[in-house]
Scaffold this active site. Structure first.
Site, short mmCIF file in Angstrom:
data_model
loop_
_atom_site.label_atom_id
_atom_site.label_comp_id
_atom_site.label_asym_id
_atom_site.label_seq_id
_atom_site.Cartn_x
_atom_site.Cartn_y
_atom_site.Cartn_z
N GLU A 130 0.85 -1.19 0.00
CA GLU A 130 0.00 0.00 0.00
C GLU A 130 0.88 1.24 0.00
OE1 GLU A 130 -4.18 -1.26 1.95
OE2 GLU A 130 -2.66 -0.79 3.42
N HIS B 100 -9.18 9.61 2.81
CA HIS B 100 -8.74 8.53 1.92
C HIS B 100 -8.89 9.04 0.49
CE1 HIS B 100 -8.09 4.73 0.01
NE2 HIS B 100 -7.77 4.21 1.17
N ARG C 221 -1.02 8.79 1.54
CA ARG C 221 -2.40 9.22 1.29
C ARG C 221 -2.58 10.74 1.23
NH1 ARG C 221 -5.64 4.85 4.98
NH2 ARG C 221 -5.08 3.15 3.63
N HIS D 89 -11.59 9.65 6.40
CA HIS D 89 -11.36 8.22 6.60
C HIS D 89 -10.89 7.87 8.01
CE1 HIS D 89 -10.55 4.16 5.39
NE2 HIS D 89 -9.26 4.25 5.62
N ARG E 282 -1.15 8.83 9.23
CA ARG E 282 -1.06 7.39 9.44
C ARG E 282 -0.58 6.67 8.18
NH1 ARG E 282 -5.58 2.95 8.95
NH2 ARG E 282 -6.28 4.42 7.36
C1 LIG Z 1 -13.74 1.64 5.17
C2 LIG Z 1 -12.57 1.48 6.12
C3 LIG Z 1 -11.48 0.72 5.75
C4 LIG Z 1 -10.38 0.59 6.62
N1 LIG Z 1 -9.33 -0.20 6.25
C5 LIG Z 1 -8.31 -0.39 7.12
C6 LIG Z 1 -7.25 -1.30 6.82
O1 LIG Z 1 -7.25 -1.94 5.79
N2 LIG Z 1 -6.25 -1.42 7.73
C7 LIG Z 1 -6.21 -0.73 8.91
O2 LIG Z 1 -5.27 -0.88 9.68
N3 LIG Z 1 -7.23 0.12 9.21
C8 LIG Z 1 -8.26 0.29 8.36
N4 LIG Z 1 -9.28 1.14 8.70
C9 LIG Z 1 -9.26 1.77 10.01
C10 LIG Z 1 -9.61 0.73 11.06
O3 LIG Z 1 -10.66 -0.08 10.58
C11 LIG Z 1 -10.06 1.39 12.34
O4 LIG Z 1 -9.15 2.36 12.73
C12 LIG Z 1 -10.16 0.35 13.46
O5 LIG Z 1 -10.94 -0.73 13.04
C13 LIG Z 1 -10.74 1.00 14.68
O6 LIG Z 1 -11.02 0.00 15.62
P1 LIG Z 1 -11.59 0.44 17.02
O7 LIG Z 1 -11.83 -0.82 17.77
O8 LIG Z 1 -10.73 1.46 17.61
O9 LIG Z 1 -12.97 1.17 16.67
P2 LIG Z 1 -14.27 0.64 15.90
O10 LIG Z 1 -14.00 -0.59 15.16
O11 LIG Z 1 -14.81 1.78 15.13
O12 LIG Z 1 -15.26 0.31 17.09
C14 LIG Z 1 -15.83 1.34 17.86
C15 LIG Z 1 -16.92 0.73 18.71
O13 LIG Z 1 -17.35 1.65 19.70
C16 LIG Z 1 -18.78 1.67 19.72
N5 LIG Z 1 -19.19 2.97 20.26
C17 LIG Z 1 -18.89 4.20 19.78
N6 LIG Z 1 -19.44 5.14 20.57
C18 LIG Z 1 -20.09 4.50 21.57
C19 LIG Z 1 -20.87 4.92 22.70
N7 LIG Z 1 -21.12 6.23 22.96
N8 LIG Z 1 -21.38 3.98 23.52
C20 LIG Z 1 -21.18 2.66 23.28
N9 LIG Z 1 -20.46 2.20 22.22
C21 LIG Z 1 -19.93 3.11 21.38
C22 LIG Z 1 -19.15 1.42 18.29
O14 LIG Z 1 -20.49 1.04 18.15
C23 LIG Z 1 -18.16 0.33 17.92
O15 LIG Z 1 -18.59 -0.92 18.39
C24 LIG Z 1 -10.38 1.27 7.86
C25 LIG Z 1 -11.49 2.02 8.22
C26 LIG Z 1 -12.58 2.13 7.37
C27 LIG Z 1 -13.76 2.95 7.79
#
Ligand SMILES: Cc1cc2nc3c(=O)[nH]c(=O)nc-3n(C[C@H](O)[C@H](O)[C@H](O)COP(=O)(O)OP(=O)(O)OC[C@H]3O[C@@H](n4cnc5c(N)ncnc54)[C@H](O)[C@@H]3O)c2cc1C
Length: 531
Positions: free
Chosen positions: A113, A242, A287, A348, A383
């Site tokens: 990437e 993105h 990016r 993104h 990032r």
């Molecule tokens: C389309 C897309 C593609 C991506 N591709 C990549 C990739 O290929 N590689 C990579 O490294 N990263 C990628 N990313 C980024 C990566 O997916 C995220 O940074 C990572 O998954 C975040 O994980 P997390 O557990 O921190 O948050 P999330 O997976 O967003 O989880 C957050 C959680 O908190 C909950 N929540 C939020 N607010 C509250 C509240 N007030 N009360 C209760 N629950 C709440 C939500 O419902 C959810 O369950 C991508 C992101 C997107 C959107």
């Protein structure tokens, strides 16, 4: 109604699930999530997870690529630790059942990437996040010390300081977490959760912008809650757009950077492959560079999108590597094996967030943060692709150790917590204010706080956002809480933080690019709010 737990995890993406699994080895943990368990950014992750796993790669190269993308703002010791830990955490995911894609000869398939000097992205076709989330959920759902609370929307953290300010008799040295108020959307009531420690894993802030690759849950709730509790927030201006989201209606479906890694070429509407005009790395520049180049091409030609062309690859190859992207585009009437894909940049990823160390510790006793909500210093001002899943799994692991030690040092000393008071508030009959303010907020951020910024536009955005903030604040205190209002209140707080940090940074660095200060300052510094 009060619930008591040793530990509360807010959020059920990769960070929350993995962290809960590890902490549950010693404690009773509850995962609170605002919708169903799988509603997260995690399930949308396509490209994969970056780690040094091949003989032709090298930890030093991954470190160098991360520091280069981060443009002077990374914390080098954090970068080194996270990258060195990568292979062990990948093995753990494999042990939990994640089956990374393999080549025909049985070696693991590695994508390349933008910004990476080597092929090092492990992936499960183009559905990596979903595969990780599914594997983690399998273990979490069968764990006897983990309680899963879906449809509970965290509203605010309860701290000794907030209680003391309201006249409660509590020990008031420093700020210490005592629990959380959460709105149960099924019962339509606010519950009190008592816990000596809370881990915020609430993900990003994509919904603050009009166009985003993020799902609706990404409303910055954790950052706003941490800020209101008194935690430090850093580098909120570092918003990653993105470069290649599918241009179709309001939706911004992601076209993974791995498509460019496999030979996809960006072209303007005249068919010119323009990236070589902007950067020596061409289509595989980081990016921020690619997003600005696309923005510039669109502005020069007055077009609404550019093209990403991978139609020279055979259909069988595209269906094998990118089945999800291929099928989604086909559903929109675009056959990517025959024609170029119309793409535009979209919000993104947030590189800033709640300041933490590698163990997820914030400056507040008992408050931890992990995943996209946190700012550890890995990403700096930009990032590197696929480093975020890596950061989440490494810090979930180290955070579990830190939390365990904290709970041992502080055996339960929670006071009784007051119930949430709704007073005589009525159900809101003015919902149009919510929808209007929601639209205005997103449009303001998109138009004035986008890829290329100026001080004048930021000032204009600040005036509008502060007006909205006042209005939403009044509304919040006058009407009964509901999820839409809670999210809007957090989004406007986050928007204000992004603008304030952007105005603090009087230079262009990484993702923050302003026409008024196009150069970098000699010494890189983090922007900070709160605490
Ligand atoms: C389309 C897309 C593609 C991506 N591709 C990549 C990739 O290929 N590689 C990579 O490294 N990263 C990628 N990313 C980024 C990566 O997916 C995220 O940074 C990572 O998954 C975040 O994980 P997390 O557990 O921190 O948050 P999330 O997976 O967003 O989880 C957050 C959680 O908190 C909950 N929540 C939020 N607010 C509250 C509240 N007030 N009360 C209760 N629950 C709440 C939500 O419902 C959810 O369950 C991508 C992101 C997107 C959107």
């Amino acid at each position: 109604m009060e619930h008591r737990f040793d530990f509360l995890v807010i959020g059920s993406g990769v960070a929350g699930l993995l962290f809960a699994l590890k902490t549950a080895e010693h404690s009773r943990v509850a995962i609170v999530t605002k919708k169903v368990l799988t509603d997260s950014n995690t399930v949308y992750a396509q490209g994969g997870i970056a780690a040094v796993t091949s003989d032709s790669d090298d930890f030093e190269l991954h470190v160098r690529d991360t520091l280069e993308a981060g443009d002077g703002l990374c914390d080098e010791s954090v970068v080194r630790t996270i990258i060195n830990e990568g292979p062990s955490r990948i093995q753990e995911l494999i042990d939990l059942g994640v089956r990374f894609s393999q080549l025909e000869d049985g070696r693991v398939s590695l994508h390349k990437e933008g910004g990476h000097s080597k092929r090092r992205i492990l992936h499960v076709q183009d559905l990596t996040g979903k595969a990780i989330e599914t594997a983690l959920l399998r273990s979490v759902e069968s764990h006897e010390r983990i309680t899963l609370l879906e449809h509970v929307h965290a509203i605010d953290l309860i701290t000794n300081r907030k209680l003391a300010l309201r006249g409660h008799q509590v020990e008031a040295n420093g700020t210490r977490i005592l629990g959380l108020y959460g709105y149960d959307s099924l019962k339509e009531q606010v519950c009190t959760f008592a816990a000596p420690a809370v881990m915020l894993c609430t993900g990003g802030v994509g919904q603050v912008y009009l166009y985003t690759t993020n799902p609706p849950i990404a409303t910055g709730d954790g950052i706003a809650m941490a800020y209101r509790a008194g935690a430090e927030i850093r580098n909120m201006e570092c918003i990653q757009f993105h470069p290649t989201a599918l241009y179709s209606g309001e939706e911004r479906f992601l076209i993974s950077e791995a498509v460019r890694g496999e030979g996809g070429t960006l072209r303007n509407l005249d068919g010119h492959a323009f990236m070589a005009d902007y950067d020596r790395r061409g289509d595989l520049a980081p990016r921020d560079v690619v997003a600005r180049a696309i923005d510039s091409e669109m502005k020069k030609a007055g077009t609404r999108h550019v093209f990403l062309d991978i139609s020279d690859k055979p259909l069988a190859f595209l269906k094998e590597r990118f089945p999800h992207i291929h099928a989604h585009c086909l559903g929109q009437g675009i056959d990517i094996s025959r024609e170029p894909i119309p793409v535009v940049p979209a919000m993104h990823y947030l590189c800033g967030g709640v300041s933490t160390n590698l163990c997820g510790e914030t400056g507040l006793e008992g408050l931890y943060a992990c995943g996209e909500v946190a700012c550890t210093g890995l990403h700096g001002a930009n990032r590197l692709a696929s480093n975020s899943l890596l950061e989440a799994v490494v810090t979930a692991h180290s955070g579990a150790g830190a939390v365990d030690a904290y709970l041992r040092r502080n055996p339960d000393r929670l006071p009784d917590l007051p119930e949430w008071v709704d007073g005589n508030l009525q159900d809101s009959d003015e919902r149009v204010i919510l929808s209007h303010n929601w639209d205005e907020l997103k449009r303001t951020m998109w138009d004035y706080v986008g890829i290329v910024r100026t001080t004048k536009r930021l000032d204009r955005a600040r005036t509008r956002i502060r007006n909205l903030k006042r209005e939403i604040h009044d509304y919040y205190w006058n009407f009964k809480v509901e999820p839409g209002l809670l999210e809007l209140r957090n989004l406007v707080e986050v928007a204000d933080m992004i603008i304030t940090c952007a105005l603090q940074r009087k230079e262009s660095r990484g993702l923050h690019y302003t026409l008024d200060y196009p150069e970098k300052m000699p010494v890189p510094v983090n922007t900070r709010l709160g605490s």
